[in-house]
Design a protein around this motif. Sequence first.
Motif, PDB file in Angstrom:
ATOM      1  N   ILE A  74       5.453   0.921  13.163  1.00  0.00           N
ATOM      2  CA  ILE A  74       4.118   1.498  12.395  1.00  0.00           C
ATOM      3  C   ILE A  74       4.153   1.594  10.848  1.00  0.00           C
ATOM      4  O   ILE A  74       5.242   1.637  10.283  1.00  0.00           O
ATOM      5  N   GLY A  75       2.998   1.930  10.346  1.00  0.00           N
ATOM      6  CA  GLY A  75       3.109   2.531   8.854  1.00  0.00           C
ATOM      7  C   GLY A  75       3.465   1.151   7.997  1.00  0.00           C
ATOM      8  O   GLY A  75       4.308   1.160   7.182  1.00  0.00           O
ATOM      9  N   ALA A  76       2.825   0.271   8.016  1.00  0.00           N
ATOM     10  CA  ALA A  76       3.191  -1.112   7.245  1.00  0.00           C
ATOM     11  C   ALA A  76       3.294  -0.680   5.801  1.00  0.00           C
ATOM     12  O   ALA A  76       2.392  -0.087   5.302  1.00  0.00           O
ATOM     13  N   ARG A  77       4.185  -1.018   5.116  1.00  0.00           N
ATOM     14  CA  ARG A  77       4.358  -0.862   3.729  1.00  0.00           C
ATOM     15  C   ARG A  77       5.078  -1.695   2.889  1.00  0.00           C
ATOM     16  O   ARG A  77       5.728  -2.796   3.694  1.00  0.00           O
ATOM     17  N   GLY A  78       5.560  -1.611   1.802  1.00  0.00           N
ATOM     18  CA  GLY A  78       6.092  -2.599   0.979  1.00  0.00           C
ATOM     19  C   GLY A  78       7.104  -1.684  -0.067  1.00  0.00           C
ATOM     20  O   GLY A  78       7.051  -0.740  -0.493  1.00  0.00           O
ATOM     21  N   PHE A  79       8.418  -2.360  -0.421  1.00  0.00           N
ATOM     22  CA  PHE A  79       9.162  -1.983  -1.330  1.00  0.00           C
ATOM     23  C   PHE A  79       8.820  -2.553  -2.663  1.00  0.00           C
ATOM     24  O   PHE A  79       8.639  -3.937  -2.876  1.00  0.00           O
ATOM     25  N   GLY A  80       8.787  -1.928  -3.679  1.00  0.00           N
ATOM     26  CA  GLY A  80       8.324  -2.414  -5.085  1.00  0.00           C
ATOM     27  C   GLY A  80       9.060  -1.915  -6.225  1.00  0.00           C
ATOM     28  O   GLY A  80      10.090  -0.786  -5.834  1.00  0.00           O
ATOM     29  N   ILE A  81       9.110  -2.404  -7.400  1.00  0.00           N
ATOM     30  CA  ILE A  81       9.816  -2.061  -8.543  1.00  0.00           C
ATOM     31  C   ILE A  81       8.900  -0.977  -9.115  1.00  0.00           C
ATOM     32  O   ILE A  81       7.931  -1.049  -9.604  1.00  0.00           O
ATOM     33  N   ALA A  82       9.733   0.464  -9.461  1.00  0.00           N
ATOM     34  CA  ALA A  82       9.062   1.209  -9.930  1.00  0.00           C
ATOM     35  C   ALA A  82       9.415   1.430 -11.483  1.00  0.00           C
ATOM     36  O   ALA A  82      10.260   0.945 -11.829  1.00  0.00           O
ATOM     37  N   THR A  95       5.323  -2.216  -9.022  1.00  0.00           N
ATOM     38  CA  THR A  95       4.867  -3.726  -9.001  1.00  0.00           C
ATOM     39  C   THR A  95       4.502  -4.000  -7.603  1.00  0.00           C
ATOM     40  O   THR A  95       4.493  -3.264  -6.749  1.00  0.00           O
ATOM     41  N   THR A  96       3.990  -5.423  -7.424  1.00  0.00           N
ATOM     42  CA  THR A  96       3.768  -6.059  -6.391  1.00  0.00           C
ATOM     43  C   THR A  96       4.954  -5.813  -5.324  1.00  0.00           C
ATOM     44  O   THR A  96       5.950  -6.217  -6.107  1.00  0.00           O
ATOM     45  N   PRO A  97       4.961  -5.529  -4.156  1.00  0.00           N
ATOM     46  CA  PRO A  97       5.878  -5.305  -3.207  1.00  0.00           C
ATOM     47  C   PRO A  97       6.762  -6.724  -3.131  1.00  0.00           C
ATOM     48  O   PRO A  97       6.114  -7.608  -2.965  1.00  0.00           O
ATOM     49  N   PHE A  98       7.909  -6.542  -3.122  1.00  0.00           N
ATOM     50  CA  PHE A  98       8.896  -7.800  -3.047  1.00  0.00           C
ATOM     51  C   PHE A  98       9.203  -7.977  -1.574  1.00  0.00           C
ATOM     52  O   PHE A  98       9.963  -8.893  -1.330  1.00  0.00           O
ATOM     53  N   LEU A  99       9.238  -6.865  -0.829  1.00  0.00           N
ATOM     54  CA  LEU A  99       9.651  -6.781   0.521  1.00  0.00           C
ATOM     55  C   LEU A  99       8.587  -6.099   1.400  1.00  0.00           C
ATOM     56  O   LEU A  99       8.110  -4.911   1.065  1.00  0.00           O
ATOM     57  N   GLN A 100       8.105  -6.779   2.622  1.00  0.00           N
ATOM     58  CA  GLN A 100       7.260  -5.869   3.384  1.00  0.00           C
ATOM     59  C   GLN A 100       7.840  -5.059   4.414  1.00  0.00           C
ATOM     60  O   GLN A 100       9.010  -5.763   5.254  1.00  0.00           O
ATOM     61  N   THR A 101       7.576  -3.973   5.192  1.00  0.00           N
ATOM     62  CA  THR A 101       8.362  -3.165   6.010  1.00  0.00           C
ATOM     63  C   THR A 101       7.633  -2.401   6.724  1.00  0.00           C
ATOM     64  O   THR A 101       6.200  -2.432   6.489  1.00  0.00           O
TER      65      THR A 101
END
Length: 490
Positions: free
Chosen positions: A363-371, A140-146
């Motif tokens: 580094i490596g901007a990413r996000g947490f999503g629901i799988a 899904t759309t990431p709910f947290l950016q990290t």
Amino acid sequence: MDKGLHFTICVVTAVLLLRESSQAGEEKDPQLLAAPSLGTDSRGTGKGLPTLTVTTILEDPYVMVRGAELEGYCMELLAALAEMLSFQYHVKVVGDGQYGAVTAGGNWSGMIGEILRREADIAVAPLTVTSAREEVVSFTTPFLQTGIGILLRKDTTSQDMSFFHFLSPFSKETWTALLFAYLLTCFCLFLVARLSPCEWNEPKNEENHFTFLNSLWFGAGALALQGATPRPQALSVRVIAVVWWLFTLALLAAYIANFTALLSSGSEQLPIQTFEDLVKQRNLEFGTLEGSSTFYYFKNSKNPIHQMIYEYMEKRREHVLVKTYQEAVQRVMDSNYAFIGESISQDLAAARHCNLIRAPEVIGARGFGIATAQASPWTKPLSIAVLKLREAGNLDYLRNKWWESSCLRQSRDRWGPLEPPALGGLFLTLGIGLALGVLAALAELSSSSRRAAAHAKKSCCSVFTEEICARLRIKGAARQSQETSGKANA
């Protein structure tokens, strides 16, 4: 005929009933497939709603065990999604304790593997969205950016505190400019006091009190917020003095504020600012979670620095790779170890443990999503629900709630003790000043003794000793000197 017709009607009725029951069974099959055989937490918004099996992983503050229930950021997020989309859910903790990576046999472990094996419908956890995972499941759309950061212990990263740490609030350029301003102001005081007639009663016969040395003393007194003589009488001199006082007042306020911040927060520059600094140093071991997306990020990166980090971790994987996030934090606290992982999780560790800190570079901007499973009907509704929660500010509220720092409260409640190196330079400066003062006094006394000895035609050392004894009021020596002088007079 009646019997044949009756038999035909019975057969048709039975066929219709069987068809209706089979259709009803097909409608219930998805719910039956989604129902878990065993779950650790079951919640929902009402009866008759679809039930989803949710897999997750225990990690503070996302999912934590409190008594017989689970709580945390992800649990509150899941509850909000269930209320918006009207579904029930059973939560189960992933069996192998892994997030999800490809094993040697080509299968997926962790939460990704449970979704692929239909053991769970969705995974609500700090699960990083990666291209490899996106190929086998949907996110899904990431709910947290990290991103990827470095977690360190403060005492292993802080540089040896300089002996002149009290000079740190100002840069070298500032101290140089301050010295120049001080000398220029004192010279202007000396010059204006010489030129102004208000500072002279009889210029030809009277000596002006504003000599250059007295001007230096007057300026130094203003820096220490102390009064010093001579006091200016002319308006021009007073204008310069007032401007210098205002300057020193603002300067001292800035110095005290910066010095207090340095001592209370320990904000001296860290020697490890970037991943390149981490590679160059030799005091700390560093690693990441085994089988995590962070490990594969460095493995697949073409950056030379990242490749060096991967090679280091691969060669020492038995010593530097950790199984769980809790193990990583504990190892950072207990040994010379730097943990490479999700920056948002490291921010939480630094908020909970005041002796930990995260290096500035991420580094490596990413996000947490629901799988979810590929082609799952829940992917799009969950993405839309996450976007609605973000637009309503609910995600920011949860972020602030579960990432609240205890270190801020501790720093407000009390100041930490100051270590001796922080003020060592001040004590050294005081000692040097005291020594110079004593030497200057001895030099003045020696000069006076030489003049007195030449006038009285005595030994310089004897006069010097007499002067010291008289000023220190040493009775025995003073009495002896008096007797000697009495015999000489007799």
